[in-house]
Design a protein around this motif. Structure first.
Motif, PDB file in Angstrom:
ATOM      1  N   PHE A 115       2.216   6.389  -0.481  1.00 58.52           N
ATOM      2  CA  PHE A 115       1.449   7.086  -1.516  1.00 58.52           C
ATOM      3  C   PHE A 115       0.262   6.235  -1.945  1.00 58.52           C
ATOM      4  N   THR A 116      -0.704   6.880  -2.548  1.00 60.15           N
ATOM      5  CA  THR A 116      -1.853   6.162  -3.089  1.00 60.15           C
ATOM      6  C   THR A 116      -1.906   6.367  -4.591  1.00 60.15           C
TER       7      THR A 116
ATOM      8  N   GLY B  13      -1.455   1.591  -4.670  1.00 57.79           N
ATOM      9  CA  GLY B  13      -0.676   2.489  -3.822  1.00 57.79           C
ATOM     10  C   GLY B  13       0.641   1.837  -3.485  1.00 57.79           C
ATOM     11  N   GLY B  14       1.366   2.434  -2.556  1.00 56.68           N
ATOM     12  CA  GLY B  14       2.650   1.827  -2.236  1.00 56.68           C
ATOM     13  C   GLY B  14       3.405   2.511  -1.129  1.00 56.68           C
ATOM     14  N   LEU B  15       4.543   1.930  -0.819  1.00 59.02           N
ATOM     15  CA  LEU B  15       5.499   2.446   0.149  1.00 59.02           C
ATOM     16  C   LEU B  15       6.863   2.518  -0.515  1.00 59.02           C
ATOM     17  N   ILE B  16       7.610   3.570  -0.204  1.00 62.04           N
ATOM     18  CA  ILE B  16       8.987   3.690  -0.661  1.00 62.04           C
ATOM     19  C   ILE B  16       9.883   3.771   0.563  1.00 62.04           C
TER      20      ILE B  16
ATOM     21  N   THR C 133      -3.502   1.196   3.770  1.00 61.79           N
ATOM     22  CA  THR C 133      -2.813  -0.072   3.998  1.00 61.79           C
ATOM     23  C   THR C 133      -1.323   0.168   4.193  1.00 61.79           C
ATOM     24  N   GLY C 134      -0.739   1.005   3.344  1.00 65.14           N
ATOM     25  CA  GLY C 134       0.681   1.296   3.436  1.00 65.14           C
ATOM     26  C   GLY C 134       1.070   1.898   4.772  1.00 65.14           C
TER      27      GLY C 134
ATOM     28  N   LYS D 193      12.918  -1.074  -3.650  1.00 64.93           N
ATOM     29  CA  LYS D 193      12.535  -0.343  -2.441  1.00 64.93           C
ATOM     30  C   LYS D 193      11.102   0.182  -2.554  1.00 64.93           C
ATOM     31  N   VAL D 194      10.456  -0.083  -3.687  1.00 63.45           N
ATOM     32  CA  VAL D 194       9.053   0.297  -3.896  1.00 63.45           C
ATOM     33  C   VAL D 194       8.176  -0.920  -3.626  1.00 63.45           C
ATOM     34  N   VAL D 195       7.339  -0.835  -2.617  1.00 63.13           N
ATOM     35  CA  VAL D 195       6.406  -1.894  -2.265  1.00 63.13           C
ATOM     36  C   VAL D 195       5.030  -1.502  -2.784  1.00 63.13           C
ATOM     37  N   LEU D 196       4.373  -2.392  -3.490  1.00 61.13           N
ATOM     38  CA  LEU D 196       3.051  -2.114  -4.047  1.00 61.13           C
ATOM     39  C   LEU D 196       1.969  -2.700  -3.136  1.00 61.13           C
TER      40      LEU D 196
END
Length: 378
Positions: A198-199, A211-214, A75-76, A66-69
């Motif tokens: 998050f970054t 960074g990423g998205l959860i 961008t996220g 579920k963590v996208v980098l």
């Protein structure tokens, strides 16, 4: 040089971060992840998965997939907003938002979406109690900052969680200033369907370009960009599962291995200690600078805030003060609008801006004392 611009990016990072980036290249062991069954490709795939695992653990998320980098929080946020919202939706945001939230929403608004803004009080607090009066039949989401990048005030996310759950709304959180500065977990209480952005290059001490998205809950995003994925190559569409739907093309394995070490550094200290150190620096600077009668402060120091203090000096422009701080005294700060135009319009500093001081675990009280003395001289 005294570096007090950590809300923009941390310059001083753990040595292990740079070492990890260097070693990942110099070792000649990291190929293209998901593009081969040989060790070079598998090394990268395993490195990315380990990065997901430690980020998931850091934020209290069970499933690392579920963590996208992605390359940064901007961008996220673009991916989250444009994959989950459309021109028929009504979206609630706030006057404290960074352009990383505002501009994607403006693009949706130009297509027909309806945007409402929670106002700020005279101290820069988001009036979250106004959520109810902004609710409409087609309200789809709340998009909100976790903490202001100017005032440092932490948003009352618990209140917003409950509002979103009650009204079956999506929540998208801009965690640019919260990740790594506060002990924040996406576990321990009921959450709405949610995306946390998050970054890596700020208080997680990773390299720039990370960074990423959860993703929390049952969300079905649509692809925003498409390209090579290393899997399902004969399908017309980008693979629609996480994280592949947002990880098109070749991932930045070298920098993500640096991010891995940045999060390990925080885990090694412990977020309770990190939060305590940052709070003590912020409390000290604020309480001392408040004694300077020539300094203008725009918000009260909150119990719940990230390590940021924004101010002005006499009638000088913020740019003038920041230039003097750097050119004469080698103190790095950030002046201007901080990419948060509606905040400055609300606080009456659209033309003047503010000078932002922001701290990291690598700052020392002696550095703050020097900055305080320089402000007296100015």
């Amino acid at each position: 040089m005294i570096y007090l611009d950590n809300a923009a990016t941390t310059v001083k990072k753990p040595k292990s971060v740079a070492k990890a980036v260097y070693n990942s290249i110099s070792s000649e062991k990291f190929g293209n992840p998901s593009r081969g069954s040989h060790d070079y490709s598998l090394n990268s795939l395993e490195g990315l998965f380990e990065t997901r695992e430690i980020i998931a653990e850091f934020f209290g998320v069970e499933d690392p997939l579920k963590v996208v980098l992605v390359s940064n929080v901007t961008t996220g946020l673009n991916l989250a907003i444009k994959s989950l919202l459309n021109e028929r939706d009504h979206i609630i945001t706030s006057d404290a938002e960074h352009n990383s939230v505002l501009r994607p929403l403006y693009q949706l608004e130009d297509l027909g979406a309806d945007i409402s803004y929670l106002p700020l009080d005279d101290k820069g607090n988001i009036l979250v109690e106004n959520l109810e009066k902004n609710l409409k039949k087609n309200t789809k989401a709340v998009v909100i900052t976790q903490a202001s990048n100017i005032s440092g005030i932490i948003t009352n996310l618990d209140y917003i969680y409950d509002f979103c759950i009650k009204n079956s709304l999506l929540l998208i959180v801009d965690g640019a200033q919260g990740a790594g500065t506060i002990n924040f977990k996406l576990s321990g209480r009921k959450l709405p369907n949610m995306v946390y952005a998050f970054t890596g290059h700020k208080s997680l001490y990773g390299p720039q370009g990370t960074g990423g998205l959860i993703f929390i809950g049952d969300l079905k995003p649509k692809a925003v960009f498409s390209g090579g994925s290393g899997i399902k190559s004969f399908e017309r569409e980008q693979p629609n599962m996480l994280p592949d739907i947002f990880e098109y093309g070749t991932q930045n394995i070298h920098s993500n291995l640096g991010l891995l070490e940045g999060v390990k550094y925080l885990n090694g200290i412990g977020m309770d200690r990190v939060e305590k150190k940052l709070k003590s620096l912020t409390d000290y600077f604020y309480s001392e600078v408040k004694k300077n009668e020539n300094v203008v402060l725009y918000n009260e120091l909150h119990e719940n805030s990230v390590p940021i203090v924004a101010l002005n000096v006499k009638d000088y422009s913020s740019a003038k003060v920041a230039d003097v701080l750097w050119n004469k005294y080698k103190i790095a700060t950030r002046a201007g609008s901080h990419c948060a135009p509606r905040y400055h319009e609300s606080m009456g500093t659209k033309e003047r801006g503010m000078v932002r001081f922001s701290f990291s675990t690598f700052n020392r009280f002696e550095e703050l004392d020097y900055a305080l003395e320089v402000l007296k001289k100015i």
